[in-house]
Design an enzyme around this catalytic site. Structure first.
Site, short mmCIF file in Angstrom:
data_model
loop_
_atom_site.label_atom_id
_atom_site.label_comp_id
_atom_site.label_asym_id
_atom_site.label_seq_id
_atom_site.Cartn_x
_atom_site.Cartn_y
_atom_site.Cartn_z
N ALA A 228 4.54 -7.09 2.94
CA ALA A 228 5.23 -6.01 2.16
C ALA A 228 5.38 -4.73 2.92
CB ALA A 228 4.10 -5.74 1.06
N THR B 94 -1.71 -5.31 -5.66
CA THR B 94 -2.21 -3.73 -5.55
C THR B 94 -2.89 -3.26 -6.70
OG1 THR B 94 -2.14 -1.44 -4.55
CG2 THR B 94 -0.08 -2.81 -5.76
N TYR C 186 6.12 2.50 -4.95
CA TYR C 186 5.34 1.26 -4.25
C TYR C 186 4.74 0.35 -5.47
CZ TYR C 186 1.60 -1.11 -2.27
OH TYR C 186 0.70 -2.29 -1.84
N TRP D 51 -7.20 -0.24 -1.56
CA TRP D 51 -7.93 0.44 -0.32
C TRP D 51 -8.19 -0.45 0.61
CZ3 TRP D 51 -11.16 5.21 -2.65
CH2 TRP D 51 -10.11 5.88 -3.65
#
Length: 294
Positions: A66, A107, A130, A153
């Site tokens: 990605a 994410t 994003y 993270w």
């Protein structure tokens, strides 16, 4: 065969090493950054992701490649869309064509950060480009009955771009101050534990979304936890605020994830910070000894 895209990334490399150590056949895919110690080839997924999968006919595809530069995505939206959406759609098509199971790494930034501790059933609402592209990638994977694993993270040792956890350890080991944000919360996730999750997930039949991230911490709290566990002076951790940072892309205030389902289902204590830091410290000491620094 298990095909892992983004094998030169922090989670990709650890996952490849973990699965290969379990005597599984693994093929890693990288584009710009070669890796050693795992079976890997160079391939441009932008040109032919479907052809790659048709050629190797894997049983499982773990898609981790990605464009992860959040500010870069906000600036170069076209490149971000191609890498995070178009490539993911083609990987999903390829996996479906050969009957491969598809697992996609996503994410916490699919959420707006208005409240935190998001569960799998909560509605996404990304506030940066994003996050939007990763959400569109999720939709492509879910449309092909794949599995979406959301993390946050990511930190740890290994190849890939710099990460906050590793930077904190390096700075504190040199006696340098660390500036850490006190008013932004997330779920710091150790790359080694992501690999554990992937390994366990291969042994389970699961379709849909799974949160597999660390505990809810601010960057300041995370940095202090590292200092305490590594026996560094916590006085070196200095508080700053989100307003002190000039971001190109907006950041969620609290994008922490509730990973209780993954912990219960897979038995990996991914949200236990002491467990994670114990692993990180052991890896750090092993690396220091191997390089003659310890």
């Amino acid at each position: 065969m298990i095909l892992i895209t983004g094998v030169s990334s922090l989670p990709g490399y650890k996952t490849a090493v973990k699965l290969a150590s379990a005597s599984l056949e693994v093929l890693g895919i990288y584009n710009q950054h070669p890796v050693s110690g795992v079976n890997a080839i160079k391939w441009d997924l932008l040109n032919d992701a479907v052809g790659l999968i048709r050629q190797y006919k894997p049983n499982v595809v773990i898609h981790m490649a990605a464009m992860g530069d959040v500010d870069g995505c906000e600036i170069n939206t076209e490149q971000c869309y191609r890498l995070n959406v178009e490539v993911t759609r083609n990987v999903a098509k390829g996996a479906y064509a050969v009957g491969a199971r598809l697992i996609y790494l996503s994410t916490d930034y699919v959420f707006d950060g208005s409240r935190g501790m998001y569960r799998e059933s909560d509605a996404p609402r990304p506030i940066n480009y994003y996050g939007l592209t990763k959400l569109l990638g999720e939709e492509a994977v879910l449309a092909m009955s794949g599995t979406v694993v959301r993390v946050a993270w990511i930190y740890g040792l290994g190849p890939g771009k710099p990460n906050f956890g590793k930077t904190v350890v390096e700075k504190l080991s040199r006696g340098e101050e660390v500036r850490a944000i006190v008013d932004q919360w997330g779920s710091p996730t150790l790359n080694t534990l992501i690999a554990e999750v992937m390994a366990k997930l291969l042994g389970r039949e699961f379709e849909g979304i799974l949160h597999a991230a660390g505990p809810r911490l601010s960057r300041f709290e995370f940095a202090k936890a590292i200092a305490e566990y590594f026996s560094f002076p916590t006085s070196l951790i200095k508080p700053i605020y989100m307003r002190d940072i000039s971001y190109k892309a907006p950041r969620p205030r609290d994008s922490s994830l509730d990973s209780s389902l993954a912990v219960k289902m897979l038995g990996v204590p991914i949200n236990d910070i002491k467990y994670a830091l114990e692993i990180l410290k052991r890896e750090w000491e092993t690396q220091a000894h191997a390089t003659g620094l310890g």
